[in-house]
Design an enzyme around this catalytic site. Structure first.
Site, PDB file in Angstrom:
ATOM      1  N   ASP A  32     -22.760   7.661 -14.678  1.00 40.97           N
ATOM      2  CA  ASP A  32     -21.954   8.937 -13.787  1.00 40.97           C
ATOM      3  C   ASP A  32     -22.502  10.249 -14.271  1.00 40.97           C
ATOM      4  O   ASP A  32     -22.885  11.083 -13.489  1.00 40.97           O
ATOM      5  CB  ASP A  32     -20.404   8.654 -13.995  1.00 40.97           C
ATOM      6  CG  ASP A  32     -20.016   7.556 -13.109  1.00 40.97           C
ATOM      7  OD1 ASP A  32     -20.634   6.840 -12.432  1.00 40.97           O
ATOM      8  OD2 ASP A  32     -18.644   7.297 -13.306  1.00 40.97           O
ATOM      9  N   ASP A  36     -24.096  13.063 -12.089  1.00 40.83           N
ATOM     10  CA  ASP A  36     -23.705  14.231 -12.311  1.00 40.83           C
ATOM     11  C   ASP A  36     -25.013  15.328 -12.532  1.00 40.83           C
ATOM     12  O   ASP A  36     -24.591  16.657 -11.792  1.00 40.83           O
ATOM     13  CB  ASP A  36     -22.492  14.531 -13.079  1.00 40.83           C
ATOM     14  CG  ASP A  36     -21.423  13.972 -12.660  1.00 40.83           C
ATOM     15  OD1 ASP A  36     -21.108  13.576 -11.225  1.00 40.83           O
ATOM     16  OD2 ASP A  36     -20.219  13.687 -13.249  1.00 40.83           O
ATOM     17  N   GLU A 113     -14.742 -12.893   9.227  1.00 43.22           N
ATOM     18  CA  GLU A 113     -14.778 -11.705   8.171  1.00 43.22           C
ATOM     19  C   GLU A 113     -13.479 -11.250   8.084  1.00 43.22           C
ATOM     20  O   GLU A 113     -12.566 -11.362   8.940  1.00 43.22           O
ATOM     21  CB  GLU A 113     -15.934 -10.480   8.816  1.00 43.22           C
ATOM     22  CG  GLU A 113     -15.391  -9.923  10.032  1.00 43.22           C
ATOM     23  CD  GLU A 113     -16.408  -9.097  10.713  1.00 43.22           C
ATOM     24  OE1 GLU A 113     -16.184  -7.547  10.419  1.00 43.22           O
ATOM     25  OE2 GLU A 113     -17.119  -9.654  11.479  1.00 43.22           O
ATOM     26  N   LYS A 115     -10.193  -8.772   8.072  1.00 41.23           N
ATOM     27  CA  LYS A 115      -9.879  -7.684   8.601  1.00 41.23           C
ATOM     28  C   LYS A 115      -9.158  -6.762   7.945  1.00 41.23           C
ATOM     29  O   LYS A 115      -8.168  -6.985   7.142  1.00 41.23           O
ATOM     30  CB  LYS A 115      -8.703  -8.071   9.825  1.00 41.23           C
ATOM     31  CG  LYS A 115      -8.142  -7.174  10.740  1.00 41.23           C
ATOM     32  CD  LYS A 115      -7.291  -7.425  11.957  1.00 41.23           C
ATOM     33  CE  LYS A 115      -6.902  -6.591  12.771  1.00 41.23           C
ATOM     34  NZ  LYS A 115      -5.891  -5.491  12.013  1.00 41.23           N
ATOM     35  N   ASP A 117      -7.463  -3.309   6.303  1.00 37.47           N
ATOM     36  CA  ASP A 117      -6.093  -2.741   6.586  1.00 37.47           C
ATOM     37  C   ASP A 117      -6.433  -1.388   6.473  1.00 37.47           C
ATOM     38  O   ASP A 117      -6.082  -0.749   5.324  1.00 37.47           O
ATOM     39  CB  ASP A 117      -5.037  -3.298   6.008  1.00 37.47           C
ATOM     40  CG  ASP A 117      -3.730  -2.875   6.569  1.00 37.47           C
ATOM     41  OD1 ASP A 117      -3.849  -2.454   7.732  1.00 37.47           O
ATOM     42  OD2 ASP A 117      -2.619  -3.412   6.228  1.00 37.47           O
ATOM     43  N   TYR A 228     -18.333  -2.344  10.780  1.00 35.27           N
ATOM     44  CA  TYR A 228     -18.157  -3.710  11.410  1.00 35.27           C
ATOM     45  C   TYR A 228     -18.567  -3.931  12.667  1.00 35.27           C
ATOM     46  O   TYR A 228     -18.489  -5.075  13.260  1.00 35.27           O
ATOM     47  CB  TYR A 228     -16.684  -4.432  11.243  1.00 35.27           C
ATOM     48  CG  TYR A 228     -15.710  -3.463  11.957  1.00 35.27           C
ATOM     49  CD1 TYR A 228     -15.765  -3.057  13.310  1.00 35.27           C
ATOM     50  CD2 TYR A 228     -14.790  -2.916  11.200  1.00 35.27           C
ATOM     51  CE1 TYR A 228     -14.829  -2.312  13.920  1.00 35.27           C
ATOM     52  CE2 TYR A 228     -13.805  -2.081  11.832  1.00 35.27           C
ATOM     53  CZ  TYR A 228     -13.843  -1.842  13.152  1.00 35.27           C
ATOM     54  OH  TYR A 228     -12.959  -1.084  13.790  1.00 35.27           O
ATOM     55  N   LYS A 317      -4.159 -13.089  12.439  1.00 36.39           N
ATOM     56  CA  LYS A 317      -3.126 -12.434  11.731  1.00 36.39           C
ATOM     57  C   LYS A 317      -2.617 -13.304  10.516  1.00 36.39           C
ATOM     58  O   LYS A 317      -2.202 -14.205  10.878  1.00 36.39           O
ATOM     59  CB  LYS A 317      -2.084 -11.588  12.267  1.00 36.39           C
ATOM     60  CG  LYS A 317      -2.869 -10.403  13.231  1.00 36.39           C
ATOM     61  CD  LYS A 317      -3.293  -9.262  12.832  1.00 36.39           C
ATOM     62  CE  LYS A 317      -1.987  -8.198  12.252  1.00 36.39           C
ATOM     63  NZ  LYS A 317      -1.871  -7.286  12.842  1.00 36.39           N
ATOM     64  N   CYS A 411      23.177   6.975 -19.091  1.00 33.24           N
ATOM     65  CA  CYS A 411      22.347   5.989 -19.387  1.00 33.24           C
ATOM     66  C   CYS A 411      22.979   4.773 -19.242  1.00 33.24           C
ATOM     67  O   CYS A 411      23.991   4.574 -20.149  1.00 33.24           O
ATOM     68  CB  CYS A 411      21.342   6.109 -20.518  1.00 33.24           C
ATOM     69  SG  CYS A 411      20.508   4.552 -20.941  1.00 33.24           S
ATOM     70  N   CYS A 414      22.871   2.901 -23.081  1.00 33.96           N
ATOM     71  CA  CYS A 414      23.140   3.611 -24.501  1.00 33.96           C
ATOM     72  C   CYS A 414      24.319   4.752 -24.068  1.00 33.96           C
ATOM     73  O   CYS A 414      25.015   5.284 -25.065  1.00 33.96           O
ATOM     74  CB  CYS A 414      22.299   4.199 -25.109  1.00 33.96           C
ATOM     75  SG  CYS A 414      21.464   5.614 -24.445  1.00 33.96           S
ATOM     76  N   CYS A 429      16.875   8.772 -19.705  1.00 34.50           N
ATOM     77  CA  CYS A 429      17.754   8.768 -20.917  1.00 34.50           C
ATOM     78  C   CYS A 429      17.017   9.568 -22.107  1.00 34.50           C
ATOM     79  O   CYS A 429      15.857   9.034 -22.290  1.00 34.50           O
ATOM     80  CB  CYS A 429      18.016   7.284 -21.131  1.00 34.50           C
ATOM     81  SG  CYS A 429      18.491   7.279 -22.677  1.00 34.50           S
ATOM     82  N   CYS A 434      17.631   4.695 -27.782  1.00 33.15           N
ATOM     83  CA  CYS A 434      18.289   3.993 -26.678  1.00 33.15           C
ATOM     84  C   CYS A 434      17.744   2.440 -26.609  1.00 33.15           C
ATOM     85  O   CYS A 434      16.513   2.251 -26.738  1.00 33.15           O
ATOM     86  CB  CYS A 434      17.925   4.542 -25.270  1.00 33.15           C
ATOM     87  SG  CYS A 434      18.532   3.418 -23.964  1.00 33.15           S
TER      88      CYS A 434
HETATM   89  S1  IVH Z   1     -13.912  -5.665  15.268  1.00 29.65           S
HETATM   90  C1  IVH Z   1     -13.099  -4.310  19.666  1.00 29.65           C
HETATM   91  N1  IVH Z   1     -13.828  -6.177  12.551  1.00 29.65           N
HETATM   92  O1  IVH Z   1      -8.953  -3.937  13.303  1.00 29.65           O
HETATM   93  C2  IVH Z   1     -12.695  -4.211  18.478  1.00 29.65           C
HETATM   94  N2  IVH Z   1     -12.187  -4.863  13.635  1.00 29.65           N
HETATM   95  O2  IVH Z   1      -7.119  -4.212  16.702  1.00 29.65           O
HETATM   96  C3  IVH Z   1     -13.862  -4.794  17.361  1.00 29.65           C
HETATM   97  N3  IVH Z   1     -10.569  -3.921  11.916  1.00 29.65           N
HETATM   98  O3  IVH Z   1      -8.598  -0.970  15.033  1.00 29.65           O
HETATM   99  C4  IVH Z   1     -13.054  -4.578  16.206  1.00 29.65           C
HETATM  100  N4  IVH Z   1     -11.334  -4.863  10.278  1.00 29.65           N
HETATM  101  O4  IVH Z   1     -10.367  -1.103  13.448  1.00 29.65           O
HETATM  102  C5  IVH Z   1     -13.260  -5.582  13.603  1.00 29.65           C
HETATM  103  N5  IVH Z   1     -13.914  -6.558  10.242  1.00 29.65           N
HETATM  104  C6  IVH Z   1     -13.329  -6.069  11.482  1.00 29.65           C
HETATM  105  C7  IVH Z   1     -12.128  -5.172  10.963  1.00 29.65           C
HETATM  106  C8  IVH Z   1     -11.782  -4.661  12.335  1.00 29.65           C
HETATM  107  C9  IVH Z   1     -10.589  -4.068  10.552  1.00 29.65           C
HETATM  108  C10 IVH Z   1      -9.527  -3.168  12.662  1.00 29.65           C
HETATM  109  C11 IVH Z   1     -10.163  -2.278  13.701  1.00 29.65           C
HETATM  110  C12 IVH Z   1      -9.102  -2.467  14.907  1.00 29.65           C
HETATM  111  C13 IVH Z   1      -8.256  -3.431  14.685  1.00 29.65           C
HETATM  112  C14 IVH Z   1      -8.446  -4.473  15.930  1.00 29.65           C
END
Ligand code: IVH
Length: 684
Positions: A32, A36, A113, A115, A117, A228, A317, A411, A414, A429, A434
């Site tokens: 790093d 930098d 793959e 999904k 979040d 993706y 899901k 507390c 104690c 506390c 304590c």
């Molecule tokens: S493909 C037509 N691949 O999941 C949509 N989506 O409702 C094609 N998401 O808002 C999406 N990981 O942002 C795809 N590996 C992945 C994903 C992914 C997360 C999200 C995407 C979308 C929601 C699907």
């Protein structure tokens, strides 16, 4: 002038290359600090010659000035969402639908793959340059977050053209911006330290960080992105989703290659989804499902889309990490730093495969904000292995019998008067004696990531405290067989095992020891930073706030250490009682691998570069030995290099070292510098 121009170009290329290695390939080549230095050199040259600064220079990522509102950006092709499935049968139904629609019973190849979040983002590249970046918005029109996206190092400002052929003229890349769980935790720790409301989960943290009117704020947040897909893969001429991802990666975009699987059967898809769900807790980021896609793009085109989602993909899901349950009562726990934390006792409920009975309510203000009452129905959630927490109450389910919670004035253990300092959110506390604090500190001290003393659970610690055998950590090291065998919970074997575990714990690392002390805001990661940067206990004890707090401009302090942490470390070691407790531990015989090694040596503060094959030392071994004595190992030779350690087949680094006049040494000389000449080395 031409020289400056060339220097700027060369530095730009180097920085881009290292950004790519670090953020896209996860395989950095330089430290790093070296990075930098390159960055600073480029910034300085650009400041002196603004006319030579490229509009897409890597220095532009630090964040431009704030704006009032996000501009709206229409998506040329709408950003759809995915149809959800929740059962394995939904996956086979999906496969059957594909075959029906294509009027073809031939097996279909799918990709699976994770999904991720986070939040969906579109990056638009024209002729390889990043032009716009937008959030999904309503799918048709999103918000312009280009200035913020540019601060993400995972997002290239320019794409790398392929060796054969060209980049597509227009490339609308789609992907997920997210925050890793650990980074999220650190961000929240820091926010709590600054009395700011913590983010509820990594997704909110990512969204909140990206949708900042001031890109300088985004620049400080640890955001990442996985790409993706692309809006229209047609012009790329690529045949399959998998190959498209390989191409995106080659062009410099970050894709989740290790987790992208091609499956030839629907049973294989189901198995992959099962594996992902079972291992979801092991991922450094949150995943809420698996995405299944028809691999071949011509099939995708034939399948087309429905109104809101493509026909050729689905999301499987996972079981939710949020659940609904009731708060049976709220009580207060005393932490090792004296923090009084309100905790909700819950009717047991399964969340993401784990039974949850308790959730933290953080502090009085959080309870007030969420208006959580005893008897309430609440939504709780678990994020990764984070302690479960209450997201919100469900007011519509109130009967009127619910009881408001009042923070106790004392507390609960104690009885000392609880204190809430101005500007702080927590009650504490104040009593250093304590018993609850002592017990929690001891529990932390012996825990796995700390001194790792096995066989000392809650009950045993309570008993040892009650029998006046231990008051603080160092007392553990005076325990004898006679003490233990007298107690209810010990037999001959468990007493001996515990004594052995206590003895073994004496030889540890500086990082573990610092972590074990339980200094506020100093978790395992920060403890490691302190150990790596100071190398010795006394240096950490004597560090000033200035030595600790990271200041990018001045290049002082430790990257990753902010005000709250620095203050807490200084405060801890300024307390004479704490210092005495630490001295007692050292006197009890605790030793860190590093202490002895880090005594000043010829290597301390020197920069080494290694090249070629050394006769007996492996590269990693040599690096570790140099680091242990306070030296640094860098990957490229520069004017700052002190020694080039050259072995067999040294390569271009040797020539470079000779041309800049860096001392070239061999393994034997290195060992001599390390004080590990033949004799001492054999003795190890
Ligand atoms: S493909 C037509 N691949 O999941 C949509 N989506 O409702 C094609 N998401 O808002 C999406 N990981 O942002 C795809 N590996 C992945 C994903 C992914 C997360 C999200 C995407 C979308 C929601 C699907």
């Amino acid at each position: 002038m031409t020289n400056v121009k060339e220097d700027i170009q060369a530095l730009t290329e180097q920085i881009r290359y290292h950004n790519h290695r670090y953020h896209v390939l996860d395989d950095p080549e330089i430290s790093d600090a070296d990075y930098d230095r390159l960055f600073k050199r480029l910034a300085a040259l650009e400041a002196a010659h603004p006319e030579l600064a490229a509009p897409d220079s890597p220095t532009r990522r630090v964040g431009a000035a704030p704006q009032d509102a996000f501009a709206r950006v229409p998506h040329r092709i709408p950003m759809l969402s995915l149809e959800n499935g929740f059962h394995e049968s939904d996956i086979s139904d999906f496969d059957a639908r594909m075959k029906r629609f294509l009027s073809d019973d031939a097996p279909i190849q799918y990709t699976v793959e994770p999904k991720i979040d986070g939040l969906a983002v579109e990056l638009v590249y024209e002729n390889g340059r990043l032009k716009t970046a937008s959030t999904r918005g309503d799918g048709v029109v999103g918000e312009d977050v280009a200035r913020n996206i540019k601060t993400l190092l995972a997002v290239p400002l320019t794409l790398t053209p392929p060796r054969k052929g060209n980049l597509p003229v227009l490339l609308e890349v789609r992907g997920e911006v997210y925050m890793e769980i650990e980074a999220f935790r650190r961000l929240n720790e820091d926010r709590i330290g600054k009395n700011l409301a913590p983010f509820a989960n990594p997704r909110n943290a990512a969204a909140g960080s990206l949708r900042q009117l001031d890109p300088r704020v985004t620049a400080k947040r640890p955001l990442d992105m996985f790409c993706y897909g692309v809006a229209d893969p047609g012009p790329t001429g690529i045949a399959a989703h998998y190959d498209l991802m390989v191409a995106l990666q080659a062009w410099g975009l970050r894709v989740n290659r290790p987790q992208l699987h091609v499956c030839d059967t629907i049973a294989g898809v189901q198995e992959r989804c099962r594996v992902l769900e079972q291992t979801r807790a092991e991922f450094p980021y949150e995943i809420d499902g698996a995405v299944i896609k028809v691999n071949h793009l011509d099939l995708q085109r034939r399948l087309g889309e429905k109104s809101r989602s493509p026909r050729w993909a689905m999301a499987f899901k996972f079981k939710p990490t949020q659940e609904t349950t009731r708060v049976t009562k709220i009580d207060v726990q005393v932490g090792r730093t004296g923090a009084l934390t309100p905790v909700a006792h819950l009717e047991p409920v399964e969340v993401g495969g784990v039974i949850v009975q308790r959730a933290t309510l953080h502090n009085e203000d959080e309870i007030g904000k969420k208006d959580i009452r005893e008897g309430d129905w609440v939504v709780i959630q678990r994020a990764g292995d984070v302690i479960p927490e209450v997201v919100k109450t469900i007011e519509s389910r109130r009967s009127g019998e619910e009881r408001r919670f009042v923070m106790p004035a004392h507390c609960p253990v104690c009885g000392a008067g609880a204190v809430r300092k101005p500007g702080e959110a927590v009650h504490r506390c104040p009593n250093a004696d304590c018993p609850a604090q002592a017990k929690e500190s001891l529990k932390h001290f012996v825990s796995k990531g700390a001194m790792n003393i096995d066989g000392l659970g809650d009950k045993k610690i309570t008993q040892l405290i009650e029998k006046n055998l231990i008051r603080e950590e160092a007392d553990l090291y005076s325990l004898t067989y006679e003490h233990l065998i007298e107690l209810d919970n010990f037999k001959d074997k468990s007493a001996n095992n515990l004594l052995k575990a206590i003895e073994t714990s004496k030889s540890t690392t500086l990082a573990k020891f610092i972590y074990a002390l339980g200094i506020r805001h100093v978790g395992e990661h920060v403890a490691q930073l302190l150990a790596d940067n100071f190398g010795r206990l006394d240096s950490i004890q004597n560090a000033t706030k200035n030595d600790l707090t990271w200041d990018k401009k001045e290049d002082t302090g430790i990257k990753g250490v902010g005000d709250a942490i620095a203050e807490s470390v200084v405060f801890y070691f300024q307390d004479p009682l704490k210092r005495k407790a630490v001295d007692r531990l050292v006197d009890a015989g605790i030793r860190f691998g590093e202490t002895e090694a880090l005594a000043e040596s010829a290597v301390t503060g020197k920069t080494f570069v290694l090249t070629g094959t050394l006769p007996s030392l492996k590269r990693t071994d040599a690096k570790e030995r140099i680091a242990r004595k306070g030296g640094r190992v860098s990957s490229s030779v520069s004017a700052n290099t002190d020694f080039l350690v050259a072995g067999d087949s040294p390569g271009s680094k040797l020539a470079r070292a000779e041309s800049v006049g860096v001392a070239v040494i061999g393994e034997e000389e290195l060992l001599a510098l390390l004080g590990e000449g033949n004799n001492s080395r054999n003795g190890r």
